[in-house]
Scaffold this motif. Structure first.
Motif, PDB file in Angstrom:
ATOM      1  N   GLN A   1       0.893  -1.324   0.114  1.00 33.68           N
ATOM      2  CA  GLN A   1      -0.049   0.063  -0.049  1.00 33.68           C
ATOM      3  C   GLN A   1       0.798   1.324  -0.076  1.00 33.68           C
ATOM      4  O   GLN A   1       1.926   1.301   0.467  1.00 33.68           O
ATOM      5  N   TYR A   2       0.217   2.336  -0.561  1.00 36.44           N
ATOM      6  CA  TYR A   2       1.120   3.373  -0.796  1.00 36.44           C
ATOM      7  C   TYR A   2       1.580   3.811   0.508  1.00 36.44           C
ATOM      8  O   TYR A   2       3.087   4.235   0.692  1.00 36.44           O
ATOM      9  N   ASP A   3       0.781   4.154   1.685  1.00 35.08           N
ATOM     10  CA  ASP A   3       1.511   4.665   3.021  1.00 35.08           C
ATOM     11  C   ASP A   3       2.699   3.857   3.419  1.00 35.08           C
ATOM     12  O   ASP A   3       3.579   4.365   3.813  1.00 35.08           O
TER      13      ASP A   3
ATOM     14  N   GLN B   1      -5.976   7.880   0.260  1.00 27.16           N
ATOM     15  CA  GLN B   1      -5.143   7.350  -0.872  1.00 27.16           C
ATOM     16  C   GLN B   1      -4.184   6.438  -0.280  1.00 27.16           C
ATOM     17  O   GLN B   1      -3.676   5.503  -0.986  1.00 27.16           O
ATOM     18  N   GLY B   2      -3.627   6.518   0.867  1.00 25.53           N
ATOM     19  CA  GLY B   2      -2.530   5.984   1.410  1.00 25.53           C
ATOM     20  C   GLY B   2      -2.922   4.379   1.688  1.00 25.53           C
ATOM     21  O   GLY B   2      -1.795   3.582   1.734  1.00 25.53           O
ATOM     22  N   VAL B   3      -3.856   4.200   1.893  1.00 29.59           N
ATOM     23  CA  VAL B   3      -4.485   2.819   2.368  1.00 29.59           C
ATOM     24  C   VAL B   3      -4.558   1.895   0.817  1.00 29.59           C
ATOM     25  O   VAL B   3      -4.473   0.608   1.158  1.00 29.59           O
ATOM     26  N   GLU B   4      -4.481   2.472  -0.242  1.00 33.24           N
ATOM     27  CA  GLU B   4      -4.824   1.882  -1.401  1.00 33.24           C
ATOM     28  C   GLU B   4      -3.608   0.985  -1.827  1.00 33.24           C
ATOM     29  O   GLU B   4      -2.380   1.308  -1.573  1.00 33.24           O
ATOM     30  N   ILE B   5      -3.840  -0.226  -2.524  1.00 33.90           N
ATOM     31  CA  ILE B   5      -2.727  -1.145  -2.980  1.00 33.90           C
ATOM     32  C   ILE B   5      -2.128  -0.348  -4.019  1.00 33.90           C
ATOM     33  O   ILE B   5      -2.836   0.082  -5.162  1.00 33.90           O
ATOM     34  N   LEU B   6      -0.715  -0.545  -4.399  1.00 32.54           N
ATOM     35  CA  LEU B   6      -0.415   0.153  -5.375  1.00 32.54           C
ATOM     36  C   LEU B   6      -0.589  -0.601  -6.740  1.00 32.54           C
ATOM     37  O   LEU B   6      -0.648  -1.791  -6.784  1.00 32.54           O
TER      38      LEU B   6
END
Lengths: 348, 194
Positions: free
Chosen positions: B12-14, B75-80
């Protein structure tokens, strides 16, 4: 106390949360105390006076106190309430006393659901029944949200002596060191519940009142053959061994191969980078025994549910160097260094 | 043989962007990792992403300079995207192991999965705990060494050694694909309890 009022108070608590006014000393405080008393049932014998008045036989008393700040306060097979009874009961039992009475202090974070408080009180009640102790006095304080983590407990215990009090310094060279059960389970279980490590369903806390087990050990041999007993709690077996080595001015030898460590506990400790020897336990004692008494004590321990896996793990050396040495699985002997501080888990 | 599923952890982004070491480690692993996921999908197996969602009232959740990362709705919780396909399944988790207080086990059971290939970041703890939890629940556990990421390579190597010793078959992703093709499944390694 008026039984009808207690019942009314009990009903009115259902589904509620603890609020700051439960700690102000006014009506809500009284209702909280009444609720606590109602849930504790027959294990509470306080008279709601400022002090408990107790009848005890003439002679020596054992007294100990401990505070319980457990993270997390609720876990798979127990909670802080169970630990608060076991911890103090075990501290009394290992000195050779028969635990009789406990006090119960509670610091409750405002917002705690009454259901959670009830779970703790029920654990206290059931564990006190199992240990054969009575709660004779108590106190409740309520603090603002964030000033405590749900609930902190303090128990002070009183025990009486039906045998000579035990002393560390009665331990002699050649005495055998016995563990009553496996080490590391409590730590691995709590860490796993706290962090979601996946071991919580495979490894349970060992938390248990051990006064019955310890009594079995005492009664299996002549007075004095059980030289000393210590509960293996914070700091783990390593801390206990270092404490004895220093108090005795003698070396201790232990055998790594003999240490009772469950495979899942070893697995978790290897993952976290911690040594089972340093892990806290809540249902394990270390006994120092006259060599001639070992077989009979082990038989007594093995016949008790909390001592089925009791095992000799080492002995007291005939030297004057206050060091703990461990023979590892390859036969190499190394000095077990004392930890300076907490051995923190390696977490990501 | 039962079905095979790949489980990814914390891609994930974060979490990836926490520091330079993690970013670099993910960049290095991405070519073989994303290729492996594509090959798994192409063979008809499932990919489930274990998505860490930190709860604001969790005092244990790691803060990054006071900020709670990977919160729901950010947005930080999203999968790359490089690891994600529309056929994939997302499973929210709040702790290290993907099985801890989630319905992952029930989902895998309903898919008929008996073999899990555990991947992701970081090798130590999240991959380890999910693999151990799967092992305890009776799954046959495999770990592709080139699809396990740690900020420090020594942590990754240590984690792989641990996995290999206790609960998983560790192999390169290409070897796992070859075994799947040749044998139609992944054989279960026998672990002997000491």
């Amino acid at each position: 106390m008026d039984g009808n009022r207690v019942l009314t108070g009990t009903r009115s608590f259902a589904g509620r949360q603890i609020v700051l006014d439960h700690g102000t000393g006014a009506r809500l405080s009284r209702e909280l105390v009444e609720y606590v008393v109602a849930v504790l049932g027959d294990v509470y014998i306080g008279q709601m006076e400022d002090s408990a008045v107790l009848s005890v036989a003439a002679g020596q008393l054992a007294m100990t106190t401990d505070s319980f700040v457990v993270d997390p306060p609720f876990f798979g097979n127990g909670d802080v309430g169970k630990i608060a009874v076991c911890g103090t009961v075990n501290d009394l039992a290992v000195i050779g006393a028969t635990p009789k009475y406990l006090t119960l202090g509670m610091i409750i974070e405002a917002g705690l659901p009454v259901a959670a408080l009830t779970r703790v009180l029920e654990s206290i009640r059931e564990t006190a029944r199992q240990a054969g102790v009575l709660i004779v006095a108590g106190d409740t304080k309520v603090v603002r949200p964030g000033e405590a983590d749900q609930i902190y407990l303090n128990t002070t215990g009183i025990g009486v002596f039906e045998r000579t009090p035990l002393r560390m310094t009665d331990v002699r060279a050649g005495d055998q060191i016995v563990l009553s059960g496996p080490i590391g389970n409590h730590t691995v279980h709590l860490l796993s519940v706290r962090e979601g490590l996946g071991f919580e369903s495979r490894v349970s806390s060992d938390c248990a009142p051990l006064n019955g087990l310890i009594t079995e050990a005492f009664e299996s041999v002549e007075d004095g053959a059980v030289r000393s007993v210590r509960d293996v709690t914070r700091g783990g077996l390593a801390a206990v061994l270092h404490e004895y080595a220093k108090a005795l001015g003698a070396g201790l030898r232990i055998d790594e191969q003999a240490l009772p460590v469950d495979p899942e506990v070893k697995m978790a400790c290897d993952m976290l980078g911690i040594d089972p020897l340093n892990t806290a336990n809540e249902g394990c004692v270390c006994l120092f025994l006259d060599p001639g008494a070992v077989e009979r004590v082990l038989a007594a321990l093995h016949s008790h549910p909390y001592g089925r896996r009791a095992v000799v793990v080492g002995e007291v050396a005939d030297d004057t160097e206050s060091a703990v040495r461990m023979r590892d699985r390859d036969g190499h002997i190394r000095i077990l260094e004392e930890l300076q501080g907490a051995e923190l888990p390696r977490l990501c | 043989m039962g079905k095979v599923a790949v489980l990814t952890n914390d891609l994930q982004y974060d979490l990836v962007n926490k520091n330079e070491e993690r970013i670099r480690a993910i960049e290095e692993a991405t070519p073989s990792f994303s290729r492996f996921l594509n090959e798994i999908r192409r063979r008809g197996h499932h990919v489930l992403h274990l998505q860490l969602v930190n709860l604001p009232d969790d005092p244990i959740a790691e803060r990054y300079e006071g900020r709670l990362p990977a919160q729901r709705g950010t947005q930080g919780v999203e999968i790359l995207p490089v690891f994600l396909d529309e056929s994939d399944i997302l499973v929210e988790k709040n702790k290290d192991s993907g099985f801890f207080e989630t319905d992952l086990h029930e989902r895998l059971q309903s898919l008929g999965v008996d073999t899990v290939i555990v991947t992701g970041m970081q090798g130590q703890i999240c991959v380890q705990t999910t693999a151990a939890d799967a092992f305890f629940r009776g799954y046959n556990v495999w770990v592709p060494s080139d699809c396990v990421v740690s900020a420090r390579d020594k942590d990754r190597i240590r984690a792989l050694d641990w996995l290999d010793g206790y609960c998983a078959t560790v192999a390169e992703s290409d070897e796992i694909l070859r075994t799947l093709d040749v044998e139609g499944g992944l054989p279960r390694k026998v672990f002997v309890t000491p």
